[in-house]
Design an enzyme around this catalytic site. Structure first.
Site, PDB file in Angstrom:
ATOM      1  N   GLU A  65      37.437  40.298  36.977  1.00 22.66           N
ATOM      2  CA  GLU A  65      36.759  40.218  35.693  1.00 22.66           C
ATOM      3  C   GLU A  65      36.023  41.511  35.366  1.00 22.66           C
ATOM      4  O   GLU A  65      35.514  42.192  36.249  1.00 22.66           O
ATOM      5  CB  GLU A  65      35.728  39.082  35.732  1.00 22.66           C
ATOM      6  CG  GLU A  65      36.360  37.738  35.983  1.00 22.66           C
ATOM      7  CD  GLU A  65      35.333  36.653  36.251  1.00 22.66           C
ATOM      8  OE1 GLU A  65      35.613  35.505  35.879  1.00 22.66           O
ATOM      9  OE2 GLU A  65      34.273  36.954  36.825  1.00 22.66           O
ATOM     10  N   THR A  93      34.479  37.138  49.413  1.00 29.41           N
ATOM     11  CA  THR A  93      34.986  36.343  48.289  1.00 29.41           C
ATOM     12  C   THR A  93      34.737  37.083  46.972  1.00 29.41           C
ATOM     13  O   THR A  93      35.590  37.133  46.091  1.00 29.41           O
ATOM     14  CB  THR A  93      34.258  34.980  48.240  1.00 29.41           C
ATOM     15  OG1 THR A  93      34.505  34.304  49.465  1.00 29.41           O
ATOM     16  CG2 THR A  93      34.753  34.135  47.083  1.00 29.41           C
ATOM     17  N   ASP A 236      31.738  28.523  38.860  1.00 29.00           N
ATOM     18  CA  ASP A 236      31.633  29.685  37.986  1.00 29.00           C
ATOM     19  C   ASP A 236      32.962  30.208  37.490  1.00 29.00           C
ATOM     20  O   ASP A 236      33.070  31.356  37.084  1.00 29.00           O
ATOM     21  CB  ASP A 236      30.849  30.795  38.685  1.00 29.00           C
ATOM     22  CG  ASP A 236      31.565  31.267  39.940  1.00 29.00           C
ATOM     23  OD1 ASP A 236      32.635  30.714  40.251  1.00 29.00           O
ATOM     24  OD2 ASP A 236      31.053  32.183  40.592  1.00 29.00           O
TER      25      ASP A 236
END
Lengths: 353, 353
Positions: A65, A93, A236
């Site tokens: 992102e 992660t 999320d």
């Protein structure tokens, strides 16, 4: 080749090593309290920011992102990934880096690691929200999910909300042991629990922070009683939630930026018109926070670009005094800005000489 | 502090200096021909890419943009600004850097300067498009706008399209002199002109590459005759165009990615349903390019993320053999991926020891 870049061409870079030095220099609790203050100050001027949902590139195994924002003077963006299976490969992660730039020229002002900084700003944002939403006099937090974010959450809630006891639970006892060991001797009562039910005993605040990319039910409806504040950090991204649908229906829900949270947060389980309150409006006083001691408040946190912006600006403000950065020759800067080609030619000529 | 990052945590960084070394090592014309081949290969597999219009943050004086894409295995994005007034401050109008990452883990693979690389890929894309669209046997190009992009365009058209003569014009004669000097002795006949009308005399290809952020008319309708290929490079953001509306109506228009070009390109002057052809479809043979010798073809170039992706992958492919990169400690990489906090603690302990 003796190309010597000008000052404009040099971008300060904060490496992982320098970020760790900065955190240790300032002190981790102090730094999260500072970050919470910066984030709160930026939430107060929320309408002024360029806001856009993050730009996500999804694959089967994760997401990459970009999260940009600007206050009209400074521009910032973060690159961040989320790959739950990374842990099994020995990788993070979530990793991240970010950049600040000058809106007036478009030139970068700073490049920084943000894996550590994101952990700090996420915990600082959670605790800042809880300061506004949790029941008065809260002293005990349940911490469900004891991974990379857990210690940051615990210490942020200690520093910012005055939490004195944290009750740990993770599906993997090794994670709980790691977290308890790291938190030992830092002024918190740390209780390691063997079930989520045990962890939430006596807790006024429940933080969920797990990393599976799936619709999980970390908290079921009957586990959550009146008056609790839930800090839902782990849900999320699309398809990743932690709370049972029915908890959401009983809670007053607070979010960062609704267009993003409706896609990524716990409320992706709810109809698009389900009422939510924007946290910044609670802070400015234009909307209500917790209404009474028995209400369940839920901060459905997904992380928003403005928090990264605040964090990057904070780090940038420390560069000069600490010297904790390197210099990157990142921007081509010919003497004559129209002569980019000649700059290459002259570099070649100097090299040949 | 003796934090030693693992290989995964280290991101190769191509500085401006190393990019110049790479260009000089490969040779500028050879590198643009290589880039054109890479870009063409990626245009052939166009449907496979994640495509999104760039994410722009506009201000009164310019724009900062993020341009992401992915082919499912590799992710890339570019940060790029456009600030026409920068030149007067001695700064670049356009600066850029970019990143490649591994889709499987989200970890960055390379960070690179892209001010120089964007100049190279823009010219390579223009020449690649002209190879498909310009009239057969074109030998002469008018080059209107002699700024930072001009020499790259001229040499790309020489290397890729076999142009032998370039006719320069700029509203500022100093820019034309700079361009002519830089192009001297590189195998092109260079003619400096004092008007756009003089520049286009005998030219089969007209390249416009000016930087004003405004609706300008660099080419008026009566200047453009039959059979010409127009390579419109400068009109690349909302409110910035170079061609008279009527030229657009007479031309067969080719674009990179219509949703972006309709916002940023020359065709922002036209209705949203005005027919355009996607360049990738010409290359794959699924749509038609130039239909006859008298047609006016127009490549309404705004620059698309896939071109940057191709260019970054090309640079990445050269890293190992050339060694032209530095190593950045950019990704936090604790031994136990869940123990980010412990990594900071241990760094502190080592430092104190």
């Amino acid at each position: 080749m003796t190309h010597t870049p000008s000052r404009q061409a040099i971008v300060p870079f904060v490496s992982v090593d320098n970020m760790m030095r900065l955190v240790l220099h300032i002190g981790i609790e102090r730094m999260m309290a500072d970050l919470a203050a910066e984030i709160e100050a930026d939430f107060r001027r929320w309408p002024l920011f360029d806001k856009t949902p993050r730009v996500a590139s999804h694959s089967d195994v994760g997401v990459i992102e970009l999260m940009p924002t600007s206050d009209g003077e400074t521009y910032g963006f973060k690159y961040v990934n989320g790959h739950p299976a990374n842990m099994k490969k020995g990788l993070q992660t979530v990793t991240a880096f970010g950049l600040l730039a000058d809106v007036a020229t478009g030139y970068p002002l700073m490049l920084s690691e943000m894996t550590i900084l994101t952990a700090l700003r996420t915990a600082a944002t959670s605790a800042m929200a809880a300061k506004w939403l949790a029941p008065k006099g809260a002293t005990t937090m349940a911490m469900i999910g004891n991974g990379a974010q857990a210690e940051f959450q615990a210490l942020a809630f200690k520093a910012i909300c005055g939490i004195t006891e944290v009750r740990l639970y993770d599906i993997d006892p090794a994670a709980t042991r790691k977290c308890a060991t790291n938190l030992a001797g830092r002024g918190l009562t740390v209780v390691s629990c063997t079930s989520p039910e045990e962890a939430i005993l006596g807790a006024q605040i429940i933080t969920t922070c797990t990393a599976d990319k799936q619709l999980a039910t970390i908290l079921s409806d009957n586990m959550v009683g009146a008056g609790v504040h839930i800090n839902a950090v782990g849900g999320d991204c699309p398809g990743k939630t932690e709370l049972h649908h029915d908890i959401l229906l009983r809670a007053q829900i607070f979010v960062e930026y609704p267009p993003q949270t409706r896609i990524e947060g716990e409320i992706q389980q709810l109809p698009e018109n389900h009422p939510v309150t924007e946290l910044w409006q609670v802070i400015t006083g234009s909307d209500q926070g917790r209404r009474d001691a028995r209400e369940i408040t839920l901060f459905d946190s997904v992380g928003f670009a403005i928090e990264d912006f605040s964090a990057l600006r904070y780090v940038h403000s420390k560069l000069r005094a600490t010297g904790l950065f390197a210099e990157l020759d990142m921007i081509a800067d010919p003497d004559d800005p129209r002569d980019l080609f000649g700059m290459i030619l002259r570099a070649g000529a100097t090299r040949a000489a």
